[in-house]
Motif scaffolding. Structure first.
Motif, PDB file in Angstrom:
ATOM      1  N   SER A   1      -1.436  -4.022   3.523  1.00 12.21           N
ATOM      2  CA  SER A   1      -2.509  -4.924   3.119  1.00 12.21           C
ATOM      3  C   SER A   1      -3.797  -4.678   3.902  1.00 12.21           C
ATOM      4  CB  SER A   1      -2.070  -6.384   3.261  1.00 12.21           C
ATOM      5  OG  SER A   1      -1.722  -6.663   4.596  1.00 12.21           O
ATOM      6  N   ASN A   2      -3.760  -3.825   4.919  1.00 12.41           N
ATOM      7  CA  ASN A   2      -4.940  -3.556   5.736  1.00 12.41           C
ATOM      8  C   ASN A   2      -5.484  -2.141   5.592  1.00 12.41           C
ATOM      9  OD1 ASN A   2      -5.465  -6.017   7.397  1.00 12.41           O
ATOM     10  ND2 ASN A   2      -3.320  -5.710   7.916  1.00 12.41           N
ATOM     11  N   LEU A   3      -5.009  -1.379   4.607  1.00 11.30           N
ATOM     12  CA  LEU A   3      -5.439   0.014   4.466  1.00 11.30           C
ATOM     13  C   LEU A   3      -6.950   0.158   4.296  1.00 11.30           C
ATOM     14  CD1 LEU A   3      -2.650   1.574   2.216  1.00 11.30           C
ATOM     15  CD2 LEU A   3      -3.080   1.979   4.641  1.00 11.30           C
ATOM     16  N   SER A   4      -7.581  -0.814   3.674  1.00 16.68           N
ATOM     17  CA  SER A   4      -9.025  -0.703   3.446  1.00 16.68           C
ATOM     18  C   SER A   4      -9.852  -1.497   4.456  1.00 16.68           C
ATOM     19  CB  SER A   4      -9.363  -1.159   2.024  1.00 16.68           C
ATOM     20  OG  SER A   4      -8.971  -2.502   1.852  1.00 16.68           O
TER      21      SER A   4
ATOM     22  N   GLU B   1     -11.923  -2.068   7.648  1.00 16.05           N
ATOM     23  CA  GLU B   1     -12.799  -1.118   8.343  1.00 16.05           C
ATOM     24  C   GLU B   1     -12.219  -0.559   9.642  1.00 16.05           C
ATOM     25  OE1 GLU B   1     -16.528   0.913   8.819  1.00 16.05           O
ATOM     26  OE2 GLU B   1     -15.959  -0.368   7.151  1.00 16.05           O
TER      27      GLU B   1
ATOM     28  N   TYR C   1      -9.159  -1.131  11.095  1.00 19.41           N
ATOM     29  CA  TYR C   1      -7.715  -1.300  11.270  1.00 19.41           C
ATOM     30  C   TYR C   1      -7.087  -0.096  11.980  1.00 19.41           C
ATOM     31  CZ  TYR C   1      -2.841  -2.246  10.238  1.00 19.41           C
ATOM     32  OH  TYR C   1      -1.501  -2.467  10.351  1.00 19.41           O
TER      33      TYR C   1
ATOM     34  N   GLY D   1      -4.987   7.113   2.319  1.00 16.42           N
ATOM     35  CA  GLY D   1      -4.874   5.979   3.229  1.00 16.42           C
ATOM     36  C   GLY D   1      -4.295   6.340   4.576  1.00 16.42           C
TER      37      GLY D   1
ATOM     38  N   GLN E   1      -9.431   8.811   8.220  1.00 16.40           N
ATOM     39  CA  GLN E   1      -8.499   8.257   7.229  1.00 16.40           C
ATOM     40  C   GLN E   1      -8.702   9.007   5.916  1.00 16.40           C
ATOM     41  OE1 GLN E   1      -8.925   4.053   6.448  1.00 16.40           O
ATOM     42  NE2 GLN E   1      -6.932   3.924   5.489  1.00 16.40           N
TER      43      GLN E   1
ATOM     44  N   ARG F   1      -9.090   9.787   2.185  1.00  9.46           N
ATOM     45  CA  ARG F   1      -9.587   9.039   1.020  1.00  9.46           C
ATOM     46  C   ARG F   1      -9.191   9.690  -0.295  1.00  9.46           C
ATOM     47  NH1 ARG F   1     -14.593   5.973   1.131  1.00  9.46           N
ATOM     48  NH2 ARG F   1     -15.132   7.253  -0.632  1.00  9.46           N
ATOM     49  N   ARG F   2      -9.196  11.027  -0.331  1.00  7.90           N
ATOM     50  CA  ARG F   2      -8.892  11.766  -1.561  1.00  7.90           C
ATOM     51  C   ARG F   2      -8.391  13.147  -1.195  1.00  7.90           C
ATOM     52  NH1 ARG F   2     -13.277  12.817  -6.199  1.00  7.90           N
ATOM     53  NH2 ARG F   2     -14.100  14.013  -4.486  1.00  7.90           N
TER      54      ARG F   2
ATOM     55  N   LYS G   1     -12.657   9.701   5.726  1.00  8.53           N
ATOM     56  CA  LYS G   1     -13.667   8.837   6.327  1.00  8.53           C
ATOM     57  C   LYS G   1     -13.438   8.869   7.822  1.00  8.53           C
ATOM     58  CE  LYS G   1     -15.384   4.101   6.337  1.00  8.53           C
ATOM     59  NZ  LYS G   1     -15.203   2.768   5.759  1.00  8.53           N
TER      60      LYS G   1
END
Length: 198
Positions: free
Chosen positions: A67-70, A72, A74, A149, A171, A173-174, A183
């Motif tokens: 629930s915290n993957l996005s 900032e 974390y 992620g 982290q 992203r793609r 990122k």
């Protein structure tokens, strides 16, 4: 290591624990025989269930990870340090398994540019099995399994002027066949998007 107060705000308990850690670091705790120290660890900080120890530890360091993957900061504010490369591999595999998205596998190059005179010897001595099995500091594993992620760390300097240096945390992203978009989480360019190409 940074220690912080928990929910019960036990300042004296935290102070006692930090003093105990410092004494261990200064070799002031334990029974020393034959240049080895035996340190008795309090039972309240020991791992109770060895079978779920790694899962429990990851959950402790990364609570509610999915629930915290996005969020900032974390992954920026949390890290697991491991004593050996085998432990690093175990932690990485366990964390990657816990991420919900599709995994992508990146393989290293597994061939040798042999010299003409020693070609047969070098091809035998440096077979793909041997090259793929090398696990040493500073080299990425032969098989890198990633998911969107996942937190990652650079193991070498790629572009120092743009802050892509050994130890930078990012982290994913793609992911594409030959490019990973990340990122940045640390450094003077934290928050910027970078492309890592193989």
């Amino acid at each position: 290591m940074r220690l912080s107060l928990g929910e019960n705000n036990n300042i004296q308990g935290l102070r006692n624990f930090t003093e105990w850690l410092l004494k261990i670091g200064d070799d002031l705790v334990g029974d020393t025989t034959d240049d080895e120290s035996i340190v008795h660890i309090p039972s309240d900080i020991l791992i109770k269930n060895f079978e779920t120890a790694l899962d429990d530890f990851i959950d402790f360091v990364y609570p509610d990870m999915l629930s915290n993957l996005s969020v900032e900061n974390y992954f920026k504010d949390r890290v697991i340090l491991a004593p050996t490369l085998d432990c690093v591999t175990d932690v990485n595999n366990k964390m990657t398994e816990g991420l919900p998205r599709q995994e992508r596998v990146y393989l290293s190059s597994d061939s040798v540019c042999a010299e003409e005179g020693n070609m047969e010897f070098e091809l035998d001595a440096f077979s793909p099995e041997i090259l793929n099995g090398i696990n040493c500091s500073g080299l990425p594993p032969h098989k890198l399994v990633l998911k969107v992620g996942a937190p990652v760390m650079l193991l070498r300097n790629i572009d120092q002027t743009n802050g892509l240096c050994n130890g930078m945390r990012m982290q994913v992203r793609r992911m594409e066949n030959h490019v990973i978009e990340c990122k940045t989480l640390t450094g003077n360019k934290a928050g910027s998007i970078v492309l890592i190409q193989d």
